[in-house]
Enzyme design. Structure first.
Site, PDB file in Angstrom:
ATOM      1  N   ASP A 180      64.440  81.793  27.215  1.00 17.15           N
ATOM      2  CA  ASP A 180      65.982  82.288  27.270  1.00 17.15           C
ATOM      3  C   ASP A 180      66.727  81.215  27.355  1.00 17.15           C
ATOM      4  O   ASP A 180      66.728  80.175  26.964  1.00 17.15           O
ATOM      5  CB  ASP A 180      65.995  83.317  28.316  1.00 17.15           C
ATOM      6  N   HIS A 212      71.005  85.515  32.056  1.00 21.65           N
ATOM      7  CA  HIS A 212      70.314  86.441  31.228  1.00 21.65           C
ATOM      8  C   HIS A 212      68.795  86.060  31.377  1.00 21.65           C
ATOM      9  O   HIS A 212      68.067  87.103  31.654  1.00 21.65           O
ATOM     10  CB  HIS A 212      70.572  86.089  29.871  1.00 21.65           C
ATOM     11  N   ASN A 309      70.540  94.789  19.805  1.00 19.38           N
ATOM     12  CA  ASN A 309      71.421  95.549  20.227  1.00 19.38           C
ATOM     13  C   ASN A 309      72.333  96.099  18.958  1.00 19.38           C
ATOM     14  O   ASN A 309      72.846  94.942  18.237  1.00 19.38           O
ATOM     15  CB  ASN A 309      72.178  94.952  21.160  1.00 19.38           C
TER      16      ASN A 309
END
Length: 451
Positions: A180, A212, A309
């Site tokens: 990440d 995040h 998304n």
């Protein structure tokens, strides 16, 4: 050795960039749409901006990646670099056929045309441009409920059923790699579970503190029963933290993500959790292939990826909800969609043919930098739920193969959310919106056979 058919760089200088609105992934052309930088773009000055078919903004960095057919072709690459005025800046330590080159005397966007030319010579296995892009799969839609994802008192049963699963396993002895934008390794609710860190951006600095990544790490494996903040799905699993700062104008993000995957698989990761997306990339695909084939002493690392998304307009209407790469890469990659507190598919969750399973991803509370917690939403949040459940399964039976993990997850879900299209698939009723349904930790671990 085959002689390269190299032409003068002058051809590129006189060619219209608009004629090169594509790049190659696995030998196929990936179309790009070129747009000028504007107020809604991250580009600065006169940088070229491209968009892929999902609408992801891609900004050329001036770097490109080239894969040799064999190690002996390095001489040909050196000759090509000299003729094309490119600088060889890196030879990949994990994937020795891969090199990183940089455009030195021309605009950054020329890397796109040059990469295409190199691949189209037929003398190299792959060539692709490097882009700056928004890798993190997150959707900001906060909610006040805390950890409904683990125990849902609002809509009973619409969680991952974790408390009963903990009577069987808690992830002990299993390593989850969180790849990440970095992790707060000193967070009071994470530090006892973090065993290794790796900054994959070539800087040599410690791993960055990413909001995040810290949030995703807590969902997967925050410490339990320490009287502090939250708990993770696999609270006794260990975290391997690999990260880099993704923020624009970061360069060579693709190279960093591939390095992180290689580092994780070669340093003993059992599960690799990827809550990010990227452009289609042969370099990342090769790293995933190696982890799937050779990780866990040949049993294969379990790769879990956020589905991506959906792109929404200002009124919340879906513009594009196609699944993102690498979630859509190959069937061994476990692609995860998101559900909300009511058990419905989250509006932002992408869909696609490789969708495998879904998990809570809307208004999820978890760890945040500087010893805080925060609520976040996105398929990014759904992904580490499944990574944690897989860790429970591997504690119970470390010999499970990738196919066995997939089957156990698929046939032990809580069912497919309402209003999803369904059809018969490999492991039963399946949906492109939600895969085989919402992950159920208790049923999955209860039906995991002991070795």
């Amino acid at each position: 050795m085959k002689r390269l058919n190299i032409i003068s760089i002058l051809v590129f200088a006189t060619s219209a960039i608009s004629a090169q609105n594509y790049y190659y992934f696995r030998g196929e052309q990936m179309p790009l749409i070129e747009k000028d930088g504007n107020d809604n773009s991250r580009a600065i000055n006169d940088e070229s901006v491209f968009y892929d078919e999902r609408g992801m903004e891609l900004i050329p960095t001036g770097y490109l990646y080239v894969k040799l057919n064999e190690l002996a072709d390095s001489v040909s690459l050196q000759n090509l670099a000299q003729e094309q005025q490119l600088q060889i800046v890196n030879h990949d330590e994990y994937m020795p056929l891969w090199y990183t080159l940089q455009v030195t005397t021309q605009p950054k966007e020329m890397a796109l045309s040059i990469a295409n030319f190199i691949y189209e010579t037929g003398d190299f296995a792959a060539a692709e441009p490097d882009f700056s892009f928004d890798a993190l799969q997150i959707s900001y839609d906060p909610d006040v409920r805390k950890q409904w994802n683990l125990c849902n008192m609002t809509s009973v049963g619409d969680d991952v059923d974790i408390s009963r699963a903990w009577t069987y396993a808690s992830g002990r002895g299993v390593k989850i790699a969180i790849i990440d934008n970095g992790i707060d390794v000193n967070h009071v609710d994470l530090k006892d579970n973090i065993i290794m860190t790796y900054n994959c951006d070539y800087s040599g600095y410690p791993i960055p503190v990413g909001d995040h990544g810290t949030h995703c790490a807590g969902i997967a494996a925050a410490v339990r029963n320490n009287g502090i903040f939250v708990t993770g799905v696999a609270p006794d699993a260990k975290i391997m933290a690999a990260g880099m700062d993704f923020r624009y104008p970061k360069e060579r993000v693709v190279a960093g993500l591939a390095r992180a995957i290689n580092w994780a698989s070669r340093n003993g990761a059992d599960v690799i959790s990827c809550s990010w997306s990227s452009p289609f990339s042969d370099k990342i695909a090769d790293a995933l292939d190696d982890a799937i084939l050779n990780g866990r002493n040949g049993k294969g690392c379990i790769i879990v990826c956020a589905a991506g998304n959906a792109i929404l307009d200002e009124w919340g209407n879906v513009i594009n909800n196609d699944m993102a790469f690498p979630a859509n890469y190959r069937e061994e990659v476990i692609a995860v969609g998101a559900t909300d507190v009511n058990g419905s598919l989250a509006i932002f969750s992408s869909i696609g043919d490789n969708m495998f399973i879904c998990a809570p991803g809307d208004a999820i509370w978890s760890t945040f930098p500087n010893d805080e917690i925060a609520v976040e939403s996105g398929t990014s949040m759904a992904c580490p739920h499944v990574a944690g459940v897989v860790a429970l399964m591997l504690e119970r039976n470390p010999t499970l193969t990738i196919d066995e993990v997939r089957q156990i997850l698929a046939v032990n879900t809580s069912g497919i959310p309402a209003l999803c299209d369904t059809e018969e698939n490999e492991f039963g009723i399946w949906s492109p919106q939600a895969g085989y349904g919402r992950v159920n930790a208790y049923e999955a671990i209860r039906n995991t056979p002991k070795p």
